[in-house]
Design a protein around this motif. Sequence first.
Motif, PDB file in Angstrom:
ATOM      1  N   ASP A 127       0.746  -1.062   0.110  1.00  0.00           N
ATOM      2  CA  ASP A 127      -0.012   0.024   0.070  1.00  0.00           C
ATOM      3  C   ASP A 127       0.899   1.384  -0.145  1.00  0.00           C
ATOM      4  O   ASP A 127       0.462   2.351  -0.498  1.00  0.00           O
ATOM      5  N   VAL A 128       2.026   1.090   0.662  1.00  0.00           N
ATOM      6  CA  VAL A 128       2.850   2.546   0.535  1.00  0.00           C
ATOM      7  C   VAL A 128       3.223   2.509  -0.958  1.00  0.00           C
ATOM      8  O   VAL A 128       3.172   3.786  -1.443  1.00  0.00           O
ATOM      9  N   ALA A 129       3.803   1.466  -1.691  1.00  0.00           N
ATOM     10  CA  ALA A 129       4.044   1.567  -2.935  1.00  0.00           C
ATOM     11  C   ALA A 129       3.064   1.933  -4.057  1.00  0.00           C
ATOM     12  O   ALA A 129       3.002   2.907  -4.846  1.00  0.00           O
ATOM     13  N   LEU A 130       1.731   1.604  -3.606  1.00  0.00           N
ATOM     14  CA  LEU A 130       0.492   1.898  -4.449  1.00  0.00           C
ATOM     15  C   LEU A 130       0.040   3.438  -4.222  1.00  0.00           C
ATOM     16  O   LEU A 130      -0.061   4.138  -5.110  1.00  0.00           O
ATOM     17  N   ALA A 131       0.172   3.829  -3.178  1.00  0.00           N
ATOM     18  CA  ALA A 131       0.068   5.223  -2.645  1.00  0.00           C
ATOM     19  C   ALA A 131       0.902   5.947  -3.417  1.00  0.00           C
ATOM     20  O   ALA A 131       0.587   7.278  -3.866  1.00  0.00           O
ATOM     21  N   GLN A 132       2.201   5.582  -3.468  1.00  0.00           N
ATOM     22  CA  GLN A 132       3.152   6.756  -4.418  1.00  0.00           C
ATOM     23  C   GLN A 132       2.986   6.566  -5.879  1.00  0.00           C
ATOM     24  O   GLN A 132       2.848   7.658  -6.302  1.00  0.00           O
ATOM     25  N   ALA A 133       2.592   5.341  -6.259  1.00  0.00           N
ATOM     26  CA  ALA A 133       2.132   5.362  -7.636  1.00  0.00           C
ATOM     27  C   ALA A 133       1.133   6.153  -7.945  1.00  0.00           C
ATOM     28  O   ALA A 133       1.124   6.886  -8.910  1.00  0.00           O
ATOM     29  N   VAL A 134       0.158   6.058  -7.338  1.00  0.00           N
ATOM     30  CA  VAL A 134      -1.316   6.884  -7.508  1.00  0.00           C
ATOM     31  C   VAL A 134      -0.784   8.500  -7.462  1.00  0.00           C
ATOM     32  O   VAL A 134      -1.422   9.270  -8.113  1.00  0.00           O
ATOM     33  N   ALA A 135      -0.047   8.783  -6.444  1.00  0.00           N
ATOM     34  CA  ALA A 135       0.105  10.137  -6.360  1.00  0.00           C
ATOM     35  C   ALA A 135       0.932  10.725  -7.537  1.00  0.00           C
ATOM     36  O   ALA A 135       0.705  11.792  -8.003  1.00  0.00           O
ATOM     37  N   ALA A 136       1.908   9.801  -7.795  1.00  0.00           N
ATOM     38  CA  ALA A 136       2.644  10.435  -9.009  1.00  0.00           C
ATOM     39  C   ALA A 136       1.797  10.496 -10.531  1.00  0.00           C
ATOM     40  O   ALA A 136       1.985  11.247 -11.054  1.00  0.00           O
ATOM     41  N   ARG A 137       0.851   9.401 -10.446  1.00  0.00           N
ATOM     42  CA  ARG A 137      -0.367   9.701 -11.677  1.00  0.00           C
ATOM     43  C   ARG A 137      -0.906  11.001 -11.458  1.00  0.00           C
ATOM     44  O   ARG A 137      -1.222  11.654 -12.557  1.00  0.00           O
ATOM     45  N   LEU A 138      -1.299  11.271 -10.158  1.00  0.00           N
ATOM     46  CA  LEU A 138      -1.941  12.716 -10.078  1.00  0.00           C
ATOM     47  C   LEU A 138      -1.117  13.898  -9.949  1.00  0.00           C
ATOM     48  O   LEU A 138      -1.789  15.104 -10.133  1.00  0.00           O
ATOM     49  N   GLY A 139       0.001  13.574 -10.182  1.00  0.00           N
ATOM     50  CA  GLY A 139       1.025  14.766 -10.248  1.00  0.00           C
ATOM     51  C   GLY A 139       1.136  15.716  -8.596  1.00  0.00           C
ATOM     52  O   GLY A 139       1.398  16.714  -8.631  1.00  0.00           O
ATOM     53  N   ARG A 140       0.896  14.834  -7.722  1.00  0.00           N
ATOM     54  CA  ARG A 140       0.679  15.293  -6.284  1.00  0.00           C
ATOM     55  C   ARG A 140       1.899  14.836  -5.301  1.00  0.00           C
ATOM     56  O   ARG A 140       2.148  13.516  -5.563  1.00  0.00           O
ATOM     57  N   PRO A 141       2.234  15.648  -4.370  1.00  0.00           N
ATOM     58  CA  PRO A 141       3.101  14.886  -3.460  1.00  0.00           C
ATOM     59  C   PRO A 141       2.178  14.001  -2.335  1.00  0.00           C
ATOM     60  O   PRO A 141       1.197  14.249  -2.613  1.00  0.00           O
ATOM     61  N   LEU A 142       2.934  13.126  -1.883  1.00  0.00           N
ATOM     62  CA  LEU A 142       2.014  12.282  -1.158  1.00  0.00           C
ATOM     63  C   LEU A 142       2.509  12.223   0.644  1.00  0.00           C
ATOM     64  O   LEU A 142       3.747  12.620   0.862  1.00  0.00           O
ATOM     65  N   ARG A 143       1.594  12.384   1.503  1.00  0.00           N
ATOM     66  CA  ARG A 143       1.936  12.037   2.842  1.00  0.00           C
ATOM     67  C   ARG A 143       1.008  11.216   3.394  1.00  0.00           C
ATOM     68  O   ARG A 143      -0.154  10.952   3.299  1.00  0.00           O
ATOM     69  N   ILE A 144       1.831  10.238   4.150  1.00  0.00           N
ATOM     70  CA  ILE A 144       1.041   8.926   4.678  1.00  0.00           C
ATOM     71  C   ILE A 144       1.068   9.309   6.124  1.00  0.00           C
ATOM     72  O   ILE A 144       1.980   9.692   6.892  1.00  0.00           O
ATOM     73  N   GLN A 145      -0.403   9.128   6.490  1.00  0.00           N
ATOM     74  CA  GLN A 145      -0.879   9.306   8.107  1.00  0.00           C
ATOM     75  C   GLN A 145      -0.743   7.803   8.449  1.00  0.00           C
ATOM     76  O   GLN A 145      -1.604   7.091   8.154  1.00  0.00           O
ATOM     77  N   TRP A 146       0.286   7.354   9.465  1.00  0.00           N
ATOM     78  CA  TRP A 146       0.040   6.352  10.019  1.00  0.00           C
ATOM     79  C   TRP A 146      -0.793   6.055  11.148  1.00  0.00           C
ATOM     80  O   TRP A 146      -0.765   7.120  12.035  1.00  0.00           O
ATOM     81  N   PHE A 147      -1.506   4.990  11.447  1.00  0.00           N
ATOM     82  CA  PHE A 147      -2.479   4.809  12.482  1.00  0.00           C
ATOM     83  C   PHE A 147      -2.190   3.374  12.901  1.00  0.00           C
ATOM     84  O   PHE A 147      -1.803   2.500  12.273  1.00  0.00           O
ATOM     85  N   GLU A 148      -2.800   3.328  14.319  1.00  0.00           N
ATOM     86  CA  GLU A 148      -2.637   2.107  14.656  1.00  0.00           C
ATOM     87  C   GLU A 148      -4.004   1.454  15.061  1.00  0.00           C
ATOM     88  O   GLU A 148      -5.042   2.055  15.734  1.00  0.00           O
ATOM     89  N   SER A 149      -4.550   0.354  14.402  1.00  0.00           N
ATOM     90  CA  SER A 149      -5.782  -0.209  14.703  1.00  0.00           C
ATOM     91  C   SER A 149      -5.893  -1.376  15.858  1.00  0.00           C
ATOM     92  O   SER A 149      -5.015  -2.201  15.748  1.00  0.00           O
ATOM     93  N   LYS A 150      -7.045  -0.937  16.685  1.00  0.00           N
ATOM     94  CA  LYS A 150      -6.998  -1.854  17.866  1.00  0.00           C
ATOM     95  C   LYS A 150      -7.851  -3.101  17.762  1.00  0.00           C
ATOM     96  O   LYS A 150      -8.847  -2.753  17.094  1.00  0.00           O
ATOM     97  N   LEU A 151      -7.293  -4.304  17.977  1.00  0.00           N
ATOM     98  CA  LEU A 151      -7.970  -5.443  17.729  1.00  0.00           C
ATOM     99  C   LEU A 151      -8.629  -5.686  18.872  1.00  0.00           C
ATOM    100  O   LEU A 151      -8.033  -6.673  19.628  1.00  0.00           O
ATOM    101  N   ASP A 152      -9.703  -5.497  19.352  1.00  0.00           N
ATOM    102  CA  ASP A 152     -10.605  -5.734  20.553  1.00  0.00           C
ATOM    103  C   ASP A 152     -12.134  -5.693  20.297  1.00  0.00           C
ATOM    104  O   ASP A 152     -12.429  -5.069  19.106  1.00  0.00           O
ATOM    105  N   GLU A 153     -12.895  -6.064  21.153  1.00  0.00           N
ATOM    106  CA  GLU A 153     -14.151  -5.944  21.126  1.00  0.00           C
ATOM    107  C   GLU A 153     -14.804  -4.820  20.797  1.00  0.00           C
ATOM    108  O   GLU A 153     -15.944  -4.502  20.103  1.00  0.00           O
ATOM    109  N   ASP A 154     -14.270  -3.688  21.383  1.00  0.00           N
ATOM    110  CA  ASP A 154     -15.032  -2.316  21.192  1.00  0.00           C
ATOM    111  C   ASP A 154     -14.441  -1.373  20.112  1.00  0.00           C
ATOM    112  O   ASP A 154     -15.046  -0.522  19.848  1.00  0.00           O
ATOM    113  N   SER A 155     -13.386  -2.047  19.253  1.00  0.00           N
ATOM    114  CA  SER A 155     -12.938  -1.249  18.127  1.00  0.00           C
ATOM    115  C   SER A 155     -13.993  -1.472  16.810  1.00  0.00           C
ATOM    116  O   SER A 155     -14.573  -2.722  16.718  1.00  0.00           O
TER     117      SER A 155
END
Length: 310
Positions: free
Chosen positions: A53-81
């Motif tokens: 997904d990092v490489a794909l986002a870079q490829a999509v951004a390049a197609r659009l002629g836009r710089p890319l910024r990735i916002q990393w997040f952590e998904s919790k694997l629990d019953e409430d998430s």
Amino acid sequence: MRTWLNALHIAVFLVAISVMPASAAEETLKVCLDEDLPPLSMHHRGIPDSGFDVALAQAVAARLGRPLRIQWFESKLDEDSSPALEANALLSDGRCSFVGSYALTRDSLVVPGVKTAKLPDFEGATGPDHRRRVELGVLAPSQPYIYSPLTIVLGPKARDRHIADVGDVAGLRIGIESGSLADAILMTFGNGRLIDDITHLVPGRDDLLGTLDRGDLDATLLDLRRFDAYRAAHPGTKLTGSGYFYPIGVNRGYAGLASDPTLLVEVNKALSDLQAAGTIANLAEAAGLTFLPPREPIILGDALMKVLQK
């Protein structure tokens, strides 16, 4: 004279920024990715960011002629998430324009039943970010870019077993993580035909594939992505892919907000071009991810529930 000209250029540049249209200031393509979802996306201190997904986002951004910024997040694997609410909160808070590798199911794309939700933990979050709630929007999916199925993986003692259907694991020592989709599928198969062969493991505590690799179990059913990740981390593994994929899987794509249809059209065009050129398949191969092209139904509805209720 040169100093005066340099000062003039700087002044002109600052004026240009001040009158720059909002659209120009928002040209960066911002994509939210899970920090620990190999081989889709990985972000760990001291290690370069990597994954399909990092490489794909870079490829999509390049197609659009836009710089890319990735916002990393952590998904919790629990019953409430709730992955859907977490993604919606990130998007609605402006942390990103798209969430990558979003499972395209009817349930994950419905209008939220609540008005607000908390943000998942994300890189750069402050104390107040962990406490506040975000007013939610309505999600809109991109076209899918990869198909994600469940597959049967065989341990060393069963590596030669031919698997053409779920029922072909009968008589083997089957390991399944409690509460998983695979658990529901195997426990209900053939009116409980496999129940006596099944050993339940606790997600996050027991090492399902490691136990299988040691020969303590013979087979399991799990997301193909996880098998890819295990093989990459354990090149000497004795595990074998059966080549069988459960007939009901899910497509993955981007999730954005319905309030920004123009950007969604642009991203879909980029994905179409990359798919047609074979680029997406090549990026998956380079990341160690088994590539299966998207298939119908594009958005998974109640087909699985009908199977489980039989």
